[in-house]
Scaffold this motif. Sequence first.
Motif, PDB file in Angstrom:
ATOM      1  N   GLY A  68     -48.629 -22.408 -10.861  1.00  0.00           N
ATOM      2  CA  GLY A  68     -47.453 -22.043 -10.081  1.00  0.00           C
ATOM      3  C   GLY A  68     -46.292 -21.460 -10.853  1.00  0.00           C
ATOM      4  O   GLY A  68     -45.251 -21.189 -10.271  1.00  0.00           O
ATOM      5  N   SER A 127     -47.669 -30.769 -11.584  1.00  0.00           N
ATOM      6  CA  SER A 127     -48.501 -30.325 -10.460  1.00  0.00           C
ATOM      7  C   SER A 127     -48.425 -28.813 -10.285  1.00  0.00           C
ATOM      8  O   SER A 127     -49.453 -28.148 -10.087  1.00  0.00           O
ATOM      9  CB  SER A 127     -48.079 -31.038  -9.171  1.00  0.00           C
ATOM     10  N   LEU A 128     -47.223 -28.271 -10.359  1.00  0.00           N
ATOM     11  CA  LEU A 128     -47.084 -26.817 -10.261  1.00  0.00           C
ATOM     12  C   LEU A 128     -47.744 -26.113 -11.441  1.00  0.00           C
ATOM     13  O   LEU A 128     -48.423 -25.096 -11.272  1.00  0.00           O
ATOM     14  CB  LEU A 128     -45.598 -26.427 -10.185  1.00  0.00           C
ATOM     15  N   GLU A 129     -47.575 -26.672 -12.630  1.00  0.00           N
ATOM     16  CA  GLU A 129     -48.189 -26.076 -13.815  1.00  0.00           C
ATOM     17  C   GLU A 129     -49.709 -26.066 -13.696  1.00  0.00           C
ATOM     18  O   GLU A 129     -50.366 -25.056 -13.965  1.00  0.00           O
ATOM     19  CB  GLU A 129     -47.762 -26.853 -15.059  1.00  0.00           C
ATOM     20  N   GLY A 179     -43.716 -33.086 -10.191  1.00  0.00           N
ATOM     21  CA  GLY A 179     -43.568 -31.744  -9.632  1.00  0.00           C
ATOM     22  C   GLY A 179     -43.870 -30.658 -10.651  1.00  0.00           C
ATOM     23  O   GLY A 179     -44.604 -29.709 -10.361  1.00  0.00           O
TER      24      GLY A 179
END
Length: 182
Positions: free
Chosen positions: A160, A154-156, A151
């Motif tokens: 995000g 993926s956000l990084e 998570g």
Amino acid sequence: MPRAGLSTTAVVDAAVQVIDEHGASQLTLAAVAARCGVATPSLYKHVGNLAELRTLVGLRVLDELADRFTEAATGRSGAEAVTALMHAYRAYATAHPARYAAMPVDPLHQPELAAAGLRQLQVIQAALRPWQLDPSAQVHAIRRLRVMAHGFASLESAGGFGLPEDLDETYRQLIDSFLDTL
């Protein structure tokens, strides 16, 4: 007769390059053939179809990540091993976001990918061994580790995290939180 220098490995290399540059959705046999400098039918001497190529790419990514996990955890134990493993996970996923996204989400239930998925799992299990978790608790710990690392990375990778605080510090706190649950 196959083109000199073209092999299944070379085809997978080209496929990974296509994914790295354009994303997994742009992986086609035509794109790989163009990168290899051959006509699309020439690829069929090395891969059966696009689905097989996607499987081979998934296997490559699983193996690369397992290698990173192994390298990070080797010679370490306990919190140090888990921390190194989680940093390796994040580093791989952020360095190769499109490739990482092409990794199958449940390789253990795909016969051609199960061994590579098991290799990753075994490295994580070894890192968690000092906590002597019962089998059920170990499964839950592995899932938490995966969700946290996946998570965050993926956000990084997707941009995000727009707030100003240091991402490395946030990830350190995330790892510490995970370790506190063990």
